[in-house]
Design a protein around this motif. Structure first.
Motif, PDB file in Angstrom:
ATOM      1  N   LEU A 164      43.428  36.445  29.648  1.00  0.00           N
ATOM      2  CA  LEU A 164      43.252  35.009  29.884  1.00  0.00           C
ATOM      3  C   LEU A 164      41.814  34.572  29.613  1.00  0.00           C
ATOM      4  N   LYS A 165      40.850  35.367  30.046  1.00  0.00           N
ATOM      5  CA  LYS A 165      39.439  35.060  29.777  1.00  0.00           C
ATOM      6  C   LYS A 165      39.181  35.028  28.266  1.00  0.00           C
ATOM      7  N   ASN A 180      39.159  37.780  43.962  1.00  0.00           N
ATOM      8  CA  ASN A 180      37.960  36.937  43.977  1.00  0.00           C
ATOM      9  C   ASN A 180      36.712  37.602  43.406  1.00  0.00           C
ATOM     10  N   PHE A 181      36.791  38.842  42.974  1.00  0.00           N
ATOM     11  CA  PHE A 181      35.625  39.470  42.340  1.00  0.00           C
ATOM     12  C   PHE A 181      35.656  39.353  40.819  1.00  0.00           C
ATOM     13  N   LEU A 182      36.716  38.743  40.280  1.00  0.00           N
ATOM     14  CA  LEU A 182      36.814  38.524  38.835  1.00  0.00           C
ATOM     15  C   LEU A 182      36.421  37.080  38.526  1.00  0.00           C
ATOM     16  N   PHE A 183      35.389  36.923  37.695  1.00  0.00           N
ATOM     17  CA  PHE A 183      34.877  35.600  37.357  1.00  0.00           C
ATOM     18  C   PHE A 183      34.930  35.366  35.850  1.00  0.00           C
ATOM     19  N   VAL A 184      35.240  34.133  35.482  1.00  0.00           N
ATOM     20  CA  VAL A 184      35.221  33.721  34.083  1.00  0.00           C
ATOM     21  C   VAL A 184      33.897  33.025  33.813  1.00  0.00           C
ATOM     22  N   LEU A 227      27.259  29.727  35.288  1.00  0.00           N
ATOM     23  CA  LEU A 227      28.344  28.767  35.512  1.00  0.00           C
ATOM     24  C   LEU A 227      29.694  29.479  35.545  1.00  0.00           C
ATOM     25  N   ASN A 228      29.761  30.569  36.293  1.00  0.00           N
ATOM     26  CA  ASN A 228      31.007  31.325  36.374  1.00  0.00           C
ATOM     27  C   ASN A 228      31.910  30.762  37.461  1.00  0.00           C
ATOM     28  N   PHE A 229      33.175  31.074  37.341  1.00  0.00           N
ATOM     29  CA  PHE A 229      34.145  30.596  38.327  1.00  0.00           C
ATOM     30  C   PHE A 229      35.320  31.567  38.398  1.00  0.00           C
ATOM     31  N   PRO A 230      35.924  31.704  39.589  1.00  0.00           N
ATOM     32  CA  PRO A 230      37.100  32.570  39.715  1.00  0.00           C
ATOM     33  C   PRO A 230      38.363  31.801  39.292  1.00  0.00           C
ATOM     34  N   LEU A 231      39.377  32.530  38.966  1.00  0.00           N
ATOM     35  CA  LEU A 231      40.691  31.933  38.718  1.00  0.00           C
ATOM     36  C   LEU A 231      41.544  32.215  39.947  1.00  0.00           C
ATOM     37  N   PRO A 232      42.218  31.205  40.475  1.00  0.00           N
ATOM     38  CA  PRO A 232      42.882  31.338  41.775  1.00  0.00           C
ATOM     39  C   PRO A 232      43.929  32.443  41.868  1.00  0.00           C
ATOM     40  N   ILE A 233      44.561  32.808  40.773  1.00  0.00           N
ATOM     41  CA  ILE A 233      45.643  33.800  40.867  1.00  0.00           C
ATOM     42  C   ILE A 233      45.144  35.246  40.795  1.00  0.00           C
ATOM     43  N   ARG A 287      42.023  50.967  41.808  1.00  0.00           N
ATOM     44  CA  ARG A 287      42.538  51.208  40.451  1.00  0.00           C
ATOM     45  C   ARG A 287      43.961  50.700  40.266  1.00  0.00           C
ATOM     46  N   ASN A 288      44.664  50.475  41.352  1.00  0.00           N
ATOM     47  CA  ASN A 288      46.019  49.929  41.247  1.00  0.00           C
ATOM     48  C   ASN A 288      45.998  48.465  40.794  1.00  0.00           C
ATOM     49  N   LEU A 289      44.824  47.844  40.722  1.00  0.00           N
ATOM     50  CA  LEU A 289      44.714  46.450  40.267  1.00  0.00           C
ATOM     51  C   LEU A 289      44.562  46.309  38.753  1.00  0.00           C
ATOM     52  N   VAL A 290      44.416  47.420  38.051  1.00  0.00           N
ATOM     53  CA  VAL A 290      44.139  47.344  36.615  1.00  0.00           C
ATOM     54  C   VAL A 290      45.252  46.616  35.874  1.00  0.00           C
ATOM     55  N   VAL A 291      46.482  47.026  36.021  1.00  0.00           N
ATOM     56  CA  VAL A 291      47.587  46.410  35.266  1.00  0.00           C
ATOM     57  C   VAL A 291      47.963  45.029  35.806  1.00  0.00           C
ATOM     58  N   PRO A 292      48.119  44.835  37.117  1.00  0.00           N
ATOM     59  CA  PRO A 292      48.538  43.506  37.573  1.00  0.00           C
ATOM     60  C   PRO A 292      47.427  42.454  37.589  1.00  0.00           C
ATOM     61  N   ALA A 293      46.146  42.857  37.586  1.00  0.00           N
ATOM     62  CA  ALA A 293      45.076  41.860  37.711  1.00  0.00           C
ATOM     63  C   ALA A 293      44.054  41.914  36.585  1.00  0.00           C
TER      64      ALA A 293
END
Length: 191
Positions: free
Chosen positions: A162-163, A37-41, A28-34, A149-155
């Protein structure tokens, strides 16, 4: 001696049941819109935390392991190698174990809140480091993605924070009702 055997059987059965619940919650995972799309909660770390609180750290690790094995068997992996499942396993462990160890020292609802904050922070920092060093380069290598790897800090860091907050809020709602039960049935001394 008989009581010890029953306790072990009870623990094994409970770990199996909690692993099954964790596996279902993982589906029952879902992405967060901000976020990318490969990060799921998902909330599949909650049964592992319950297992760790009642039966000890090894039980929490086993629930994390079994849910990821079940999910890999059922869904596979885009890379052919379970990179995401290994990352989920490590993230679960670095959330559950610090939470357990801090709670074992404080033993109150406020202590659990502090423990969940510690677990969230540790998970976010460790997973950011591992994503930079291992996980994202593995996806780059196996999937032919550009260097992410540039996504580590901003994403990735804010996503994991948040998760962790979302899992903590849901767990605290359960914990308020289950605290007496968890303390009563805990087989870990001091837990």
């Amino acid at each position: 001696m008989v009581k010890r055997k029953k306790l072990n059987v009870k623990a094994y059965v409970s770990i199996g049941m909690l692993s099954s619940v964790a596996y279902l919650l993982m589906l029952l995972n879902f992405p967060l819109p901000i976020f990318p799309n490969f990060l799921f909660v998902d909330f599949s770390d909650i049964p592992a935390l319950i297992a760790a609180l009642v039966f000890g750290p090894l039980a929490g690790i086993l629930v994390e392991l079994f849910k990821n094995i079940l999910n890999y068997i059922a869904t596979g992996s885009q890379t052919g190698v379970p990179v995401g499942h290994i990352a989920n396993f490590v993230a679960g462990i670095v959330f559950v174990l610090p939470t357990l160890f801090v709670y074992n020292r404080l033993k109150t609802r406020k202590g659990m809140t502090i423990a969940l904050v510690a677990g969230t922070v540790i998970m976010a920092v460790v997973m950011s480091i591992l994503n930079y060093i291992l996980i994202l380069p593995a996806y780059t290598l196996l999937m032919g993605f550009p260097d992410m790897r540039n996504l580590v800090v901003p994403a990735i860091l804010p996503f994991n924070i948040l998760k962790g907050i979302m899992m903590s809020v849901i767990f605290m709602l359960l914990f308020i009702r289950m605290q007496v039960w968890i303390n009563k049935f805990s087989v870990v001394k001091g837990a």
